[in-house]
Scaffold this active site. Structure first.
Site, PDB file in Angstrom:
ATOM      1  N   GLY A   1       0.795  -1.231   0.000  1.00  0.00           N
ATOM      2  CA  GLY A   1       0.000   0.000   0.000  1.00  0.00           C
ATOM      3  C   GLY A   1       0.823   1.274   0.000  1.00  0.00           C
TER       4      GLY A   1
ATOM      5  N   ASP B   1      12.714  36.356 -34.816  1.00  0.00           N
ATOM      6  CA  ASP B   1      13.515  36.375 -33.589  1.00  0.00           C
ATOM      7  C   ASP B   1      14.433  37.604 -33.586  1.00  0.00           C
ATOM      8  OD1 ASP B   1      14.932  35.675 -31.311  1.00  0.00           O
ATOM      9  OD2 ASP B   1      16.129  34.122 -32.305  1.00  0.00           O
TER      10      ASP B   1
HETATM   11  C1  SPV Z   1      17.441  30.756 -28.939  1.00  0.00           C
HETATM   12  O1  SPV Z   1      17.070  29.597 -28.722  1.00  0.00           O
HETATM   13  O2  SPV Z   1      16.661  31.670 -29.180  1.00  0.00           O
HETATM   14  C2  SPV Z   1      18.877  31.074 -28.918  1.00  0.00           C
HETATM   15  C3  SPV Z   1      19.859  30.047 -29.270  1.00  0.00           C
HETATM   16  O3  SPV Z   1      19.204  32.216 -28.662  1.00  0.00           O
HETATM   17  S1  SPV Z   1      20.176  30.218 -30.934  1.00  0.00           S
HETATM   18  O4  SPV Z   1      18.912  30.063 -31.666  1.00  0.00           O
HETATM   19  O5  SPV Z   1      21.136  29.216 -31.323  1.00  0.00           O
HETATM   20  O6  SPV Z   1      20.704  31.564 -31.183  1.00  0.00           O
HETATM   21 MG    MG Z   2      17.655  33.600 -28.702  1.00  0.00          MG
END
Ligand code: SPV
Ligand code: MG
Length: 432
Positions: free
Chosen positions: A124, A204
Site C-alpha cells: 500500500g 527572432d
Molecule cells: C534561442 O534559442 O533563441 C537562442 C539560441 O538564442 S540560438 O537560436 O542558437 O541563437
Molecule cells: Mg535567442
C-alpha cells in the site's frame, strides 16, 4: 553486538522505512547509509530535502545508531569499510533495476560471511504516488529560483530543454525514461527567444517584448516546478535590464542569459549571413555588473553569452571577453557556435580550463549535435541546452496534418499521425 547496515535516500519517509529500521534494530547495531544529493539526482530526481536535513531526520529515528553517507548507488564501497554482519532491505529489489545492486551486495557479504535479510515490502505504499502528490503541491518562486545553483553543485552536467508554452513546459517537466536502472529527465527549461517568437508567428529580432515574454514564462511557471533559464536576447538597455532582473527574480526564474550584441538582434544561427554587431567589452561588462548589483536574491544568475565565434571574431576575442565578463560578475559563460563540428567550442574550453577564475560554462549544441552530453561535460561544459527542439519537431507534424486534410478533404487520413481524441481529453488531468 552484530553490525547491521541499511541504505536509503530518506527523502520521503513512510511507515515502510520505519518497519525496515525496526527489523534491522532487532539484529544489532544499525548504521544507515543515506544517499548523497549527488546520488539521488543521478538516478532519480532532485532531492526534496538536502543531505544534511535527511541525515538529521534519520539520526533521530528510534533504532538508528549511526548515520553515514552512501556516495554511490552501489552499496559495496560502504560495505567494504563497515563489513556488517547483516544488510537489511525490503524484498522489492529482487527483480527490476535494483537487482544488479542486490547481487553485488550478496557477493560482497559473502567475503566475510555476512547475510542479506529481506523484509517483506510494506503493501500500500507507492513512492511514485507520494512523489506525484508532492509534485502537485508545486514549488515557491524562491525554491525554484535556487534550484538551478543547487543542481549545478550536485550534478556534473545539466540537461536543459526549450519550452515555449504550458504544454511544452509539461513535456520538459515530466518526460522521463528509465535506462540502465536510472531515471533520466531534463533538469531545467530554456525559454528560447527563437521558439517564443516563432510560436507567436514573429521573427527572432527582439520584437516580442518583455510583457509578452513574461506571459509565456508565466504559462510555463504555472504548470511546472523545474528551474527556468530565460533567453534574454541582448538584455536591452542597461536601464531596462536592471528592472528585468528584479522582475524575473520575483517570478522565480533562476537565470537570464544575455548576448553581447547591439542594434537589431538577429538569431545567432544566421552567423555572418546577416548584419550583426557585437557590443564592446566595456559596455557589455557594464550591463552585467549593473544587473548583478540590481538583483535582490543571492542565487539569481546572470549568464554572459559570447558571440565572438558566431561573428568570426576569433578565439582570442572570445577568451578575452570571457575574462572580462567574469570580472564584471557573470555567474556563468555561454559560448555559442554555429559550426557543424565542435572544434572551436572545444578549443575555447581547453583554454578556458586554464583560467584561475572560472564560472560554469554553457553550450547550445544545435549545429554540432552529434556531440554527446558526456563529451561536452569532459570538455568542461556544465549546462547543455537543447534550444529549439520541441518547436522544430511540432511544426512539421502540424504542417503535415494540415496538408493531409487539404489533400483528402477529410481528416481520416490524419488519424495515423495523431493521438486519439480520448487521449487528448485526458492528457491534462482535471478536465473531466
Ligand atoms: C534561442 O534559442 O533563441 C537562442 C539560441 O538564442 S540560438 O537560436 O542558437 O541563437
Ligand atoms: Mg535567442
Amino acid at each position: 553486538m552484530k553490525k547491521v547496515y541499511l541504505a536509503m535516500s530518506a527523502d520521503i519517509i513512510h511507515h515502510g522505512h520505519i518497519n525496515v529500521i525496526n527489523e534491522a534494530s532487532k539484529l544489532g547495531e544499525v548504521t544507515v547509509g543515506i544517499l548523497t544529493d549527488e546520488v539521488i539526482a543521478s538516478y532519480k530526481r532532485f532531492p526534496l530535502l538536502g543531505y544534511a536535513e535527511r541525515k538529521a531526520i534519520i539520526e533521530n529515528i528510534k533504532g538508528v545508531d549511526h548515520v553515514i553517507a552512501q556516495e554511490t548507488l552501489d552499496y559495496v564501497p560502504n560495505l567494504e569499510k563497515l563489513k556488517p554482519d547483516y544488510v537489511v532491505h525490503g524484498d522489492d529489489w529482487r527483480t527490476g533495476e535494483q537487482k544488479v545492486i542486490r547481487d553485488r551486495v550478496i557477493a560482497a557479504l559473502k567475503q566475510w560471511q555476512g547475510e542479506l535479510v529481506e523484509v517483506k515490502y510494506t503493501d500500500g505504499v507507492s513512492i511514485t504516488q507520494l512523489d506525484d502528490a508532492v509534485q502537485k503541491i508545486g514549488i515557491t518562486p524562491n525554491a525554484r529560483l535556487r534550484r538551478l545553483r543547487k543542481l549545478l553543485e550536485i550534478k556534473p552536467v545539466l540537461r536543459v530543454l526549450e519550452a515555449h508554452n504550458g504544454l511544452t513546459g509539461l513535456i520538459a517537466e515530466k518526460t522521463k525514461i528509465e535506462q540502465n536502472g536510472r531515471i533520466k529527465e531534463f533538469d531545467a527549461m530554456w525559454i528560447s527567444s527563437l521558439c517564443d517568437s516563432t510560436a507567436k508567428g514573429k521573427p527572432d529580432i527582439e520584437l516580442v517584448d518583455l510583457t509578452s515574454r513574461l506571459t509565456t514564462i508565466n504559462d510555463v511557471l504555472e504548470v511546472t516546478t523545474k528551474p527556468i533559464i530565460l533567453d534574454g536576447d541582448t538584455g536591452g538597455q542597461v536601464e531596462h535590464f536592471v528592472f528585468t532582473v528584479k522582475t524575473l527574480e520575483r517570478l522565480g526564474v533562476s537565470a537570464i542569459i544575455i548576448e553581447d550584441k547591439v542594434g537589431l538582434k538577429k538569431n545567432s544561427l544566421f552567423g555572418t549571413d546577416v548584419l550583426q554587431t557585437q557590443d564592446t567589452v566595456e559596455n557589455f561588462a557594464h550591463k552585467i555588473s549593473e544587473g548583478k548589483q540590481a538583483q535582490v536574491t543571492e542565487e539569481f544568475m546572470i549568464i554572459a553569452r559570447i558571440e565572438s565565434l558566431i561573428l568570426k571574431a576569433g578565439l582570442a576575442d572570445a577568451l578575452a571577453r570571457a575574462k572580462a565578463y567574469i570580472d564584471a560578475g557573470a555567474d556563468a559563460i555561454m559560448i555559442h557556435s554555429k559550426e557543424k563540428e565542435p572544434d572551436e567550442i572545444f578549443a575555447f574550453c581547453a583554454e578556458y580550463a586554464t583560467f584561475p577564475n572560472k564560472v560554469p560554462l554553457v553550450a547550445v549544441p544545435s549545429s554540432y549535435n552529434h556531440v554527446t552530453e558526456s563529451a561536452l561535460m569532459e570538455a568542461g561544459i556544465s549546462i547543455v541546452i537543447y534550444a529549439n527542439h520541441l518547436i522544430r519537431s511540432a511544426y512539421p507534424a502540424m504542417l503535415h496534418t494540415a496538408q493531409t486534410i487539404l489533400q483528402n478533404e477529410r481528416s481520416l487520413e490524419c488519424d495515423i499521425d495523431m493521438m486519439p481524441i480520448k487521449q487528448i481529453l485526458t492528457l491534462i488531468p482535471g478536465g473531466n
